[in-house]
Structure formats: structure tokens, C-alpha cells
Design an enzyme around this catalytic site. Structure first.
Site, PDB file in Angstrom:
ATOM      1  N   GLY A 169       0.832  -1.195   0.000  1.00 31.64           N
ATOM      2  CA  GLY A 169       0.000   0.000   0.000  1.00 31.64           C
ATOM      3  C   GLY A 169       0.862   1.238   0.000  1.00 31.64           C
ATOM      4  O   GLY A 169       2.026   1.196  -0.398  1.00 31.64           O
ATOM      5  N   CYS A 170       0.327   2.338   0.465  1.00 30.31           N
ATOM      6  CA  CYS A 170       1.057   3.611   0.497  1.00 30.31           C
ATOM      7  C   CYS A 170       2.389   3.418   1.207  1.00 30.31           C
ATOM      8  O   CYS A 170       2.447   2.944   2.339  1.00 30.31           O
ATOM      9  CB  CYS A 170       0.220   4.660   1.212  1.00 30.31           C
ATOM     10  SG  CYS A 170       1.069   6.227   1.431  1.00 30.31           S
TER      11      CYS A 170
END
Length: 182
Positions: A31-32
Site C-alpha cells: 500500500g502507500c
């Protein structure tokens, strides 16, 4: 002269028990990259982290094109660690606790292939450990759905822009959807 010989002997004796660092690289996408980096950098044995982009089809990508989700790059973290202090398997143990590896191309509010869960392995041994770890996590039933984390060969890693490096250290109130789960 005797003093120098004695000093040399003492220095040699004290260094006998010291292990040299066994540097290894891991490349992970969960993810981020801000939240992934924030947690991983604090793990004992991690010596350096760099956020960036990997796994895509465009040379020299930047955030403005990766965020569109059209290049197949994943927001990733390159982790340098001392394998004498932290095993690759233990590092992956943290990785599977800090994000939801059962959501396809998504972490929290972030959606798209750039936010996928992936392990980019650098050796056949890393691939084997990654596959074994996924099997163990699936068997543990810790997650209600099967793991969708990709296990794929590492490709060229492109460091992200400087403002992304150590982002949550520079911006303590910044967005993250990552935390260590039990």
C-alpha cells in the site's frame, strides 16, 4: 614497541567476537509507502529504508505518473537489513502484520495496482521463504480471506522523490492506513 604489540593484541581479541554485518535487501509493497516505511524503519536490524517504485513498465517513473495506476509500478520500500540481527522470514512476519494482504490492489482508502501487496524477491531463497511465509499465514487463519500478495522477481527499483522519503517522520500527522496487528 611492546606497548603497540599489546594494544594490537587487545584490539584483535576484542574484535574476535564481533560479527560483521550481513547486508541483505528486501523489496516490499503493502500500500502507500509512507506507512510501510514508518513501521519497518523501527524494526531492530533494519539499517536503511528507501521508498520508491518498482514492478512497472516505465523507466524513471515519478509520483505523478505512478499515482494514475497505468504504469504497473507499486509504491514500494527497499529495505536494507542486517541478516545477522533480523532474518528475512522475521521481516516478512512484520510485513504481514502491518498491512491487509487479503485486499487486491487496495490498502485502506488507497485503491489501484500501485497499492497492491507484493514481495519482490532478490534470490531463489527469498522466493522460497516468501512462499513458505504466505502458506503459514494462510494456515494460521489470522486473516478471514486468503492472502493475495504477489511473489515476483525484483525489477529495477526507482527511489521516490525526496519529499516522500521519511515522510511521516517529517510530517507526523500525515495519512497512514498501516499499523502492527497482533
Amino acid at each position: 614497541m611492546k606497548f603497540i604489540a599489546l594494544l594490537f593484541s587487545i584490539l584483535m581479541w576484542t574484535n574476535l567476537g564481533a560479527k560483521t554485518m550481513k547486508k541483505e535487501i528486501a523489496t516490499l509493497a503493502g500500500g502507500c509507502f509512507w506507512g510501510v516505511e514508518e513501521i519497518i524503519r523501527a524494526i531492530p536490524g533494519v539499517t536503511n529504508t528507501t521508498v520508491g517504485y518498482t514492478g512497472g513498465t516505465v523507466d524513471n517513473p515519478n509520483y505523478n505518473i505512478v499515482k494514475l495506476g497505468t504504469t504497473n509500478h507499486a509504491e514500494s520500500i527497499e529495505v536494507e537489513f542486517d541478516a545477522n540481527k533480523l532474518s528475512y522470514a522475521d521481516l516478512l512476519g512484520y510485513f504481514f502484520r502491518l498491512h491487509d494482504p487479503t485486499t487486491l490492489n487496495q490498502q485502506g482508502n488507497d485503491k489501484g495496482t500501485q497499492y497492491r501487496s507484493a514481495i519482490f524477491y532478490h534470490s531463489p531463497e527469498q522466493k522460497k521463504i516468501a512462499e513458505e511465509t504466505i502458506a503459514k499465514v494462510n494456515a494460521s487463519k489470522k486473516w478471514p480471506r486468503p492472502i493475495v500478495t504477489q511473489v515476483i522477481p525484483a525489477t529495477k527499483f526507482y527511489p521516490a522523490e525526496e519529499y516522500h522519503q521519511d515522510y511521516l517522520k517529517k510530517n507526523p500527522g500525515g495519512y497512514t492506513c498501516h499499523w502492527l496487528r497482533d
